[in-house]
Scaffold this active site. Structure first.
Site, PDB file in Angstrom:
ATOM      1  N   GLY A  24      -0.896   9.360  -1.821  1.00 40.40           N
ATOM      2  CA  GLY A  24      -0.117  10.560  -1.511  1.00 40.40           C
ATOM      3  C   GLY A  24      -0.794  11.856  -1.926  1.00 40.40           C
ATOM      4  N   GLY A  65       0.990   4.720   3.644  1.00 41.44           N
ATOM      5  CA  GLY A  65       2.246   5.387   3.314  1.00 41.44           C
ATOM      6  C   GLY A  65       2.515   6.529   4.279  1.00 41.44           C
ATOM      7  N   GLY A  66       2.208   7.752   3.846  1.00 45.01           N
ATOM      8  CA  GLY A  66       2.533   8.965   4.603  1.00 45.01           C
ATOM      9  C   GLY A  66       2.198   8.909   6.087  1.00 45.01           C
ATOM     10  N   SER A 120      -3.902   7.386   0.913  1.00 45.84           N
ATOM     11  CA  SER A 120      -4.248   8.488   1.819  1.00 45.84           C
ATOM     12  C   SER A 120      -5.047   8.050   3.051  1.00 45.84           C
ATOM     13  CB  SER A 120      -4.989   9.599   1.062  1.00 45.84           C
ATOM     14  OG  SER A 120      -4.136  10.164   0.077  1.00 45.84           O
ATOM     15  N   HIS A 176       3.906  -2.404  -6.646  1.00 48.43           N
ATOM     16  CA  HIS A 176       3.431  -1.085  -6.198  1.00 48.43           C
ATOM     17  C   HIS A 176       3.367  -0.150  -7.406  1.00 48.43           C
ATOM     18  CE1 HIS A 176       3.041   2.712  -4.128  1.00 48.43           C
ATOM     19  NE2 HIS A 176       2.651   2.026  -3.078  1.00 48.43           N
ATOM     20  N   GLU A 234      -4.899  -0.288  -4.447  1.00 48.73           N
ATOM     21  CA  GLU A 234      -4.432   1.081  -4.228  1.00 48.73           C
ATOM     22  C   GLU A 234      -4.733   1.928  -5.470  1.00 48.73           C
ATOM     23  OE1 GLU A 234      -1.161   1.084  -0.945  1.00 48.73           O
ATOM     24  OE2 GLU A 234      -0.218   0.986  -2.893  1.00 48.73           O
ATOM     25  N   GLU A 271       4.115   2.839  -7.751  1.00 51.59           N
ATOM     26  CA  GLU A 271       5.299   3.677  -7.959  1.00 51.59           C
ATOM     27  C   GLU A 271       6.376   2.907  -8.709  1.00 51.59           C
ATOM     28  OE1 GLU A 271       5.636   4.809  -3.848  1.00 51.59           O
ATOM     29  OE2 GLU A 271       3.782   5.960  -4.072  1.00 51.59           O
ATOM     30  N   ASN A 300       3.964   1.187   4.798  1.00 49.57           N
ATOM     31  CA  ASN A 300       4.930   1.239   3.694  1.00 49.57           C
ATOM     32  C   ASN A 300       5.671   2.566   3.796  1.00 49.57           C
ATOM     33  OD1 ASN A 300       6.364   1.280   1.334  1.00 49.57           O
ATOM     34  ND2 ASN A 300       4.588   1.424  -0.032  1.00 49.57           N
ATOM     35  N   TRP A 301       6.913   2.468   4.260  1.00 52.29           N
ATOM     36  CA  TRP A 301       7.683   3.704   4.486  1.00 52.29           C
ATOM     37  C   TRP A 301       8.281   4.275   3.203  1.00 52.29           C
ATOM     38  CZ3 TRP A 301      10.577   1.810   9.538  1.00 52.29           C
ATOM     39  CH2 TRP A 301       9.669   1.863  10.598  1.00 52.29           C
ATOM     40  N   LYS A 302       8.176   3.531   2.098  1.00 54.96           N
ATOM     41  CA  LYS A 302       8.733   3.998   0.805  1.00 54.96           C
ATOM     42  C   LYS A 302      10.187   4.434   1.008  1.00 54.96           C
ATOM     43  CE  LYS A 302       4.058   5.009  -0.598  1.00 54.96           C
ATOM     44  NZ  LYS A 302       3.119   5.830  -1.377  1.00 54.96           N
TER      45      LYS A 302
HETATM   46  P1  13P Z   1      -0.235   7.125   1.100  1.00 59.24           P
HETATM   47  O1  13P Z   1      -0.834   6.541   2.341  1.00 59.24           O
HETATM   48  O2  13P Z   1       0.907   8.077   1.387  1.00 59.24           O
HETATM   49  O3  13P Z   1      -1.271   7.688   0.175  1.00 59.24           O
HETATM   50  O4  13P Z   1       0.464   5.903   0.310  1.00 59.24           O
HETATM   51  C1  13P Z   1      -0.272   4.764   0.053  1.00 59.24           C
HETATM   52  C2  13P Z   1       0.630   3.743  -0.512  1.00 59.24           C
HETATM   53  O5  13P Z   1       1.099   3.866  -1.629  1.00 59.24           O
HETATM   54  C3  13P Z   1       0.956   2.573   0.331  1.00 59.24           C
HETATM   55  O6  13P Z   1       1.643   1.610  -0.396  1.00 59.24           O
END
Ligand code: 13P
Length: 258
Positions: free
Chosen positions: A174, A235-236, A214, A96, A168, A98, A9-11
């Site tokens: 993050g 994500g990251g 994470s 999600h 999640e 966010e 997930n590149w956000k």
């Molecule tokens: P991180 O891997 O950056 O913690 O993000 C997880 C996430 O929200 C994937 O959708």
């Protein structure tokens, strides 16, 4: 036997040049590798069209990060399930944390988005999880149960081939704080049991439940070694191609050796 998934997930990250570079190199690497896991890439919507072209004729799946629940109409700025389908994108993340936190999405919205995807023959990656406050108050399972119940409201068992759940925990996203494999397993096992009770054991056994929060190359092995963790939503650590490839390599090795 559930096939594991590693999803990126590149956000709201990357330029078009970054996307091209990543996908061209990733596909080249993947074509020379025996894959034991499924890969899903979730770029920002502006790059879906380009990504669809670059991933054409590969088995890497493409996913949006969000959709709107109507199929078409006067909804300025929104993207619908049929639009995604028309460019070869058959998945979307929904719910999600966010989007729930910053864009005030409710479980009722998430439920409508899920129905829009399923009615269009598409696949959903349904995200849910608790806040730190809720975890510290011992409310994790109640929160997860309430989300499952509301987000899956009115969804029949026949649709479950097209649903992936991603647990999640918000406090792990993050932050560099990963849930311990045991803590994640405890909740994911609970989710599977809830699905077994609500639907049936076959639906529960076939459902892929991912962990997200994470994940990196140091913790992926332990996480996916848990019986109810069928992969990761990353994500990251998915932004850099070498970091993502390293995670997929480890997952391939663990799953291949299972
Ligand atoms: P991180 O891997 O950056 O913690 O993000 C997880 C996430 O929200 C994937 O959708």
């Amino acid at each position: 036997m559930r096939r594991h998934i590693i999803a990126a997930n590149w956000k709201m990250n990357k330029t078009l040049a970054n996307v091209r570079e990543f996908l061209i190199k990733f596909v080249k690497w993947k074509n020379n590798t025996e894959m034991q896991v499924d890969i899903i890439i979730c770029p920002p919507s502006i790059y879906l069209m380009e990504a669809s072209t670059l991933l054409y004729n590969t088995d890497v799946k493409l996913s949006a990060q969000n959709i709107y629940f109507e199929n078409a109409g006067a909804f300025t700025g929104e993207i619908s399930a049929p639009m995604l389908k028309s460019i070869g994108c058959y998945y979307s993340i929904i719910g999600h944390s966010e989007r729930r936190a910053y864009f005030h999405e409710t479980d009722a919205d998430v439920n409508k988005k899920l129905k829009a995807l399923l009615e269009n023959g598409m696949n959903a990656i349904l995200c849910l999880g608790e806040t730190l406050h809720q975890r510290e108050n011992g409310e994790t399972k109640n929160v997860v149960q309430a989300q499952l119940s509301a987000d899956l409201y009115g969804i029949e068992s026949r649709f479950f081939d097209n649903i992936i759940i991603a647990y999640e925990p918000i406090w792990a996203i993050g932050t560099g704080k990963t849930a311990t494999p045991e803590d994640a397993e405890d909740v994911q096992k609970f989710i599977r049991q809830w699905i077994a009770n609500k639907y049936n054991q076959t639906v529960a056994n076939n459902l892929r439940i991912l962990y997200g929060g994470s994940i990196n190359h140091n913790n992926i092995a332990e996480l996916i070694s848990q019986p109810d963790i069928d992969g990761g939503l990353i994500g990251g650590a998915s932004l850099d191609k070498n970091s993502f490839i390293k995670i997929v390599e480890i997952a391939n090795r663990i799953i291949g050796g299972k």
